[in-house]
Write an enzyme that holds these catalytic residues in place. Structure first.
Site, PDB file in Angstrom:
ATOM      1  N   THR A  77      44.774  45.151  31.268  1.00  0.00           N
ATOM      2  CA  THR A  77      44.743  46.685  31.240  1.00  0.00           C
ATOM      3  C   THR A  77      45.985  47.286  30.317  1.00  0.00           C
ATOM      4  O   THR A  77      45.749  48.044  29.418  1.00  0.00           O
ATOM      5  CB  THR A  77      44.638  47.565  32.454  1.00  0.00           C
ATOM      6  N   GLN A 184      38.229  37.641  29.367  1.00  0.00           N
ATOM      7  CA  GLN A 184      37.415  36.841  29.994  1.00  0.00           C
ATOM      8  C   GLN A 184      37.198  35.395  29.351  1.00  0.00           C
ATOM      9  O   GLN A 184      36.942  34.522  29.818  1.00  0.00           O
ATOM     10  CB  GLN A 184      35.891  37.463  29.805  1.00  0.00           C
ATOM     11  N   ALA A 203      46.540  36.978  33.381  1.00  0.00           N
ATOM     12  CA  ALA A 203      46.670  35.850  34.116  1.00  0.00           C
ATOM     13  C   ALA A 203      45.824  35.687  35.320  1.00  0.00           C
ATOM     14  O   ALA A 203      45.417  34.311  35.234  1.00  0.00           O
ATOM     15  CB  ALA A 203      47.994  35.607  34.361  1.00  0.00           C
ATOM     16  N   HIS A 204      45.362  36.568  35.883  1.00  0.00           N
ATOM     17  CA  HIS A 204      44.478  36.209  36.980  1.00  0.00           C
ATOM     18  C   HIS A 204      42.956  35.783  36.866  1.00  0.00           C
ATOM     19  O   HIS A 204      42.354  35.399  37.785  1.00  0.00           O
ATOM     20  CB  HIS A 204      44.464  37.551  38.034  1.00  0.00           C
ATOM     21  N   THR A 240      62.030  45.947  33.567  1.00  0.00           N
ATOM     22  CA  THR A 240      62.683  44.820  33.852  1.00  0.00           C
ATOM     23  C   THR A 240      61.662  43.779  33.881  1.00  0.00           C
ATOM     24  O   THR A 240      60.586  43.884  34.484  1.00  0.00           O
ATOM     25  CB  THR A 240      63.447  44.697  35.225  1.00  0.00           C
ATOM     26  N   CYS A 328      35.835  46.184  38.943  1.00  0.00           N
ATOM     27  CA  CYS A 328      36.627  47.753  38.839  1.00  0.00           C
ATOM     28  C   CYS A 328      35.752  48.630  39.080  1.00  0.00           C
ATOM     29  O   CYS A 328      35.849  49.961  39.901  1.00  0.00           O
ATOM     30  CB  CYS A 328      37.356  47.889  37.453  1.00  0.00           C
TER      31      CYS A 328
HETATM   32  N1  PLP Z   1      39.369  43.417  30.056  1.00  0.00           N
HETATM   33  C1  PLP Z   1      38.299  42.539  30.540  1.00  0.00           C
HETATM   34  C2  PLP Z   1      37.102  42.214  29.700  1.00  0.00           C
HETATM   35  C3  PLP Z   1      38.431  42.372  31.894  1.00  0.00           C
HETATM   36  O1  PLP Z   1      37.354  41.771  32.337  1.00  0.00           O
HETATM   37  C4  PLP Z   1      39.470  43.004  32.674  1.00  0.00           C
HETATM   38  C5  PLP Z   1      39.357  42.785  34.266  1.00  0.00           C
HETATM   39  O2  PLP Z   1      38.438  42.548  35.001  1.00  0.00           O
HETATM   40  C6  PLP Z   1      40.355  43.594  32.042  1.00  0.00           C
HETATM   41  C7  PLP Z   1      40.486  43.848  30.868  1.00  0.00           C
HETATM   42  C8  PLP Z   1      41.763  44.196  32.735  1.00  0.00           C
HETATM   43  O3  PLP Z   1      42.571  43.253  33.179  1.00  0.00           O
HETATM   44  P1  PLP Z   1      43.560  43.405  34.267  1.00  0.00           P
HETATM   45  O4  PLP Z   1      42.895  43.235  35.407  1.00  0.00           O
HETATM   46  O5  PLP Z   1      44.556  42.335  34.086  1.00  0.00           O
HETATM   47  O6  PLP Z   1      44.299  44.812  34.137  1.00  0.00           O
END
Ligand code: PLP
Length: 383
Positions: A77, A184, A203-204, A240, A328
């Site tokens: 994000t 993705q 990373a997740h 930081t 989300c």
């Molecule tokens: N962009 C895409 C295509 C995503 O699928 C996601 C999360 O699902 C994000 C951005 C946001 O990433 P983060 O969860 O690391 O903020």
């Protein structure tokens, strides 16, 4: 009670993945023993700064760009915010028109919309019925004052892979920048498939930690910092340095890229078997994006006569974790903006359910999930 009812099956890897044990071990020393602040002048700081340099070099090597193009962020994000807002605001003299694909993640869409308050105009480009953003459609939307275009590498709901090379050529010919959210695809597909002026990585999504990511911004592309503060990340992203997470992010990306061919082949075999069974067991299933190239992990289905929310809820009660589109937005009842933009019927949009497979799933989980889905659909249809 059937034998499988005690086992939980996680099929939501597009939302997040479990932290890999090896990655956790690499991160651990940086929580306690090696705890210095990377900006400090003393040996505690230098030790951490060295780890940061190694992590940056590893990420750069893994994605095939110079280390100076890597900016660590607190996730996908923030990377999208930095790219969309940072690049558009720094290059306003070119113009205040932005083109985004209508199927972008909210991190991209909301970043673009937020620029309206500064006089930017946003044009949204719809995909075709298979979820592909056509390069010609992007070309049509370009204007002399277009400063930035954003098209993702692969969609988070359908997994449909976008023709970024062709889009990049057209965007550059018009003198604009291309931002490509690779959240993705990172770790699964090579970055060379997605030439762009900037990428977002999280990373997740590839068995790394949550809350850390990368904005890769090409040298020479001006951008304004969005996180103001200290002089970290060459003065372009204050805060930081989160050393444990950054070390974990780099390790996870390298590991995922190293094993991606093998993992992709395995994961796609699970997904294909799942889809084969689902189509055989259930009438009225539409596989969204079926005719396009898709990520190996994703299976986005619309099932006639069933609300996606109901399917996900009943699956959860039977131990199968799936999702209605973007994680989300689940919980909210707003229809999927991705399926809507693809021009699917209202029934297909509300019936959308995403299954996303990972390297730790087993063939029997794919088969059991298909069976449970058919039971859930029968119970909804019988009401
Ligand atoms: N962009 C895409 C295509 C995503 O699928 C996601 C999360 O699902 C994000 C951005 C946001 O990433 P983060 O969860 O690391 O903020």
């Amino acid at each position: 009670m059937t034998a499988y009812q005690n086992e939980k099956i996680y099929l939501d890897h597009a939302a997040t993945t479990p932290l890999d044990e090896d990655i956790f071990k690499k991160m651990t020393p940086f929580f306690k023993g090696v705890f210095g602040n990377a900006s400090s002048q003393h040996s505690f700081g230098r030790e951490v700064a060295n780890a940061l340099t190694c992590a940056r070099d590893d990420v750069a090597r893994a994605i095939g760009v110079p280390s100076k193009e890597i900016y660590f962020t607190c996730g996908g994000t923030e990377a999208d915010n930095l790219g969309i807002k940072g690049i558009s605001l720094a290059n306003a003299e070119k113009g205040k028109h932005i083109v985004v694909s209508a199927i972008e993640h909210p991190a991209v869409l909301e970043s673009a919309y937020s620029l309206r308050q500064f006089g930017y105009e946003i044009t949204e480009v719809n995909p075709d019925g298979d979820g592909v953003i056509r390069p010609e459609s992007i070309e049509k939307a370009l204007r002399p004052d277009t400063v930035l275009v954003a098209v993702m590498s692969a969609n988070n709901e359908t997994g449909v892979i976008q023709p970024i090379k062709e889009i990049y050529e057209r965007v550059h010919a018009a003198g604009a920048y291309l931002w490509c959210d690779c959240v993705q695809s990172a770790g699964a597909l090579p970055f060379s498939l997605f030439p762009a002026d900037g990428w977002a990585i999280s990373a997740h999504k590839f068995n790394g930690p949550k809350g850390v990511g990368v904005a890769r911004i090409k040298s020479g592309v001006r951008f304004l910092p969005q996180m103001c503060g200290g002089h970290q990340e060459r003065g372009l992203r204050g805060g930081t340095i989160n050393t444990p997470s950054i070390v974990g992010c780099a390790e996870a990306l390298c590991k995922a890229q190293k094993n991606c061919d093998e993992v992709n082949a395995y994961v796609s075999s699970l997904r294909n078997e799942f889809e084969k069974r689902v189509v055989a067991l259930i009438d009225g299933v539409h596989i969204n994006g079926k005719n396009a190239q898709r990520l190996p992990s994703h299976s986005d289905l619309s099932i006639s006569g069933c609300e996606g929310q109901n399917i996900v809820m009943l699956l959860d009660m039977k131990g199968v974790a799936a999702s209605t589109g973007a994680a989300c937005s689940s919980g909210a009842t707003t229809p999927s903006h991705v399926l809507t933009a693809m021009g699917l019927s209202a029934e297909c949009v509300s019936g959308g359910v995403r299954f996303s497979f990972g390297k730790d799933n087993t063939p029997s989980e794919a088969q059991i999930a298909a069976q449970i889905l058919s039971e859930v659909v029968s119970s909804i249809r019988s009401k």
